[in-house]
Design a protein around this motif. Structure first.
Motif, short mmCIF file in Angstrom:
data_model
loop_
_atom_site.label_atom_id
_atom_site.label_comp_id
_atom_site.label_asym_id
_atom_site.label_seq_id
_atom_site.Cartn_x
_atom_site.Cartn_y
_atom_site.Cartn_z
N GLY A 104 0.79 -1.22 0.00
CA GLY A 104 0.00 0.00 0.00
C GLY A 104 0.82 1.27 0.00
N PRO A 137 1.50 4.45 -4.32
CA PRO A 137 0.24 5.17 -4.61
C PRO A 137 -0.65 4.43 -5.61
CG PRO A 137 2.08 6.70 -4.58
CD PRO A 137 2.68 5.33 -4.51
N ASP A 138 -0.03 3.75 -6.58
CA ASP A 138 -0.82 3.04 -7.58
C ASP A 138 -1.52 1.81 -7.02
OD1 ASP A 138 -0.01 4.86 -9.50
OD2 ASP A 138 1.75 3.67 -10.09
N ARG A 139 -1.04 1.33 -5.88
CA ARG A 139 -1.61 0.11 -5.28
C ARG A 139 -2.40 0.41 -4.01
NH1 ARG A 139 3.66 -3.89 -5.95
NH2 ARG A 139 3.41 -4.27 -8.19
N ARG A 140 -2.55 1.68 -3.70
CA ARG A 140 -3.19 2.05 -2.45
C ARG A 140 -4.67 1.65 -2.42
NH1 ARG A 140 -0.40 7.40 -0.94
NH2 ARG A 140 1.38 5.97 -0.80
N GLU A 141 -5.35 1.77 -3.54
CA GLU A 141 -6.77 1.41 -3.60
C GLU A 141 -6.96 -0.08 -3.33
OE1 GLU A 141 -10.70 1.87 -3.59
OE2 GLU A 141 -9.22 3.49 -3.68
N ARG A 142 -6.08 -0.90 -3.93
CA ARG A 142 -6.17 -2.35 -3.70
C ARG A 142 -5.86 -2.69 -2.24
NH1 ARG A 142 -8.52 -6.50 -3.07
NH2 ARG A 142 -7.31 -8.43 -2.89
N ARG A 164 -6.56 -0.81 0.34
CA ARG A 164 -7.77 -0.49 1.10
C ARG A 164 -8.82 -1.59 0.94
NH1 ARG A 164 -7.25 4.65 -1.43
NH2 ARG A 164 -6.19 6.17 -0.09
N GLU A 165 -8.97 -2.09 -0.28
CA GLU A 165 -9.93 -3.16 -0.54
C GLU A 165 -9.57 -4.42 0.25
OE1 GLU A 165 -9.93 -3.79 -4.71
OE2 GLU A 165 -10.96 -1.90 -5.19
#
Length: 320
Positions: free
Chosen positions: A67, A70-75, A77-78
């Motif tokens: 996480g 920044p490009d993987r932060r959404e994943r 959170r999921e």
């Protein structure tokens, strides 16, 4: 503004409620014969517990660790939401709190009143087996064989005919894997597994020593060296528990999903076969005289009555 305050209050109340759930589960799992999984069923959060535990996968953990990108932060959170950590963390803290408190009491009573303690545990386990078998049906030969297998396996382990491989750190690790897996199963107590393996008193004492060492360090009265030995035991046990949650617990859950009746009968058979296990601790401290037998029986009766009363208050155990 008001809505935000209501949300924060709601989150705190949910945290406190889940923490209290953890206290109830931890108390049950710290006592042989009382199951944390059954408590979760009775309080209505067993489904969420199993969903959260089975969501703890290496893939999701790796996604959370990535996480920082920044490009993987959404994943990330999921993955956090999928693992339901907002539920598991306060639940786990509550369980640890209860287990730590009871471990201290067990350590003290094991030294001062072993006959009363283990006589009471014998009654708890025996009554638990009666209550659980009463809720099951032995309608087929397959069920009867599963019950016999569970009883026989527990008796062989309790009498040291069968033992876990290894000793020391290896035994602690395997004990953690089996005990923590049992904690989330309905009907089976983690502490029952530890009593069966002969590790209950030792691990309770180590956990108590670990907590005492942390307190002494905080008060500047202790040393890191004093923390090392019990701390190592606790870390090894927890590591085994984590492995058990992602392996053994999943296997048993799959068996419950596909062969529920046979699996439950086998697990309850394990409980029934564990009834004599606490008596070994009494035999180490006392000679078996008529007086010892009578006192043990009296404490066992008290333990059985306590379990029957708890079952009555809870409304019984529904294996379905």
């Amino acid at each position: 503004m008001l809505h935000a305050l209501e949300q924060r209050l709601g989150h705190r109340l949910a945290f406190l409620r889940t923490y209290c759930y953890g206290l109830c589960m931890g108390t049950a799992d710290a006592l042989p014969g009382v199951s944390g999984g059954t408590v979760a069923l009775l309080l209505g959060f067993y489904g969420r517990l199993i969903a959260a535990v089975t969501a703890l996968t290496p893939g999701r953990a790796l996604a959370v660790l990535r996480g920082y990108d920044p490009d993987r932060r959404e994943r990330a959170r999921e993955a956090l939401l999928e693992m339901d950590l907002q539920f598991l963390l306060p639940l786990g803290v509550g369980m640890v709190t209860a287990v730590a408190l009871i471990a201290g009491a067990v350590s003290a009573l094991a030294e001062s009143h072993p006959l009363a303690l283990f006589g009471f545990f014998t009654g708890l386990i025996a009554a638990s087996a009666i209550v659980l078998f009463r809720s099951l049906t032995l309608s087929t030969v397959e069920h009867a064989l599963a019950a016999a297998a569970g009883i026989g396996l527990a008796l062989l382990i309790a009498s040291n005919v069968l033992q876990l491989p290894g000793s020391g750190v290896v035994l602690i690790f395997l004990s953690g894997a089996l005990a923590v897996s049992a904690m989330i199963l309905p009907g089976v107590s983690g502490s029952l597994i530890l009593i069966l393996l002969g590790q209950y008193v030792f691990l309770s004492s180590e956990l108590t020593a670990f907590m005492r060492s942390i307190r002494d360090l905080a008060l500047a009265d202790g040393t890191l060296a004093g923390l090392l030995e019990p701390g190592t035991t606790v870390v090894v046990f927890v590591a085994g528990g984590v492995l058990g949650l992602v392996t053994i617990a999943r296997i048993v859950r799959r068996a419950l999903d596909h062969h529920r009746g046979v699996t439950l009968v086998f697990l309850v058979g394990l409980i029934a076969g564990s009834v004599p296990a606490p008596l070994h601790n009494i035999g180490e401290a006392y000679a078996w005289t008529a007086e010892t037998v009578l006192l043990t029986g009296a404490w066992a009766l008290l333990g059985a009555l306590a379990l029957f009363a708890l079952d009555l208050l809870a409304g019984g155990f529904d294996p379905e």
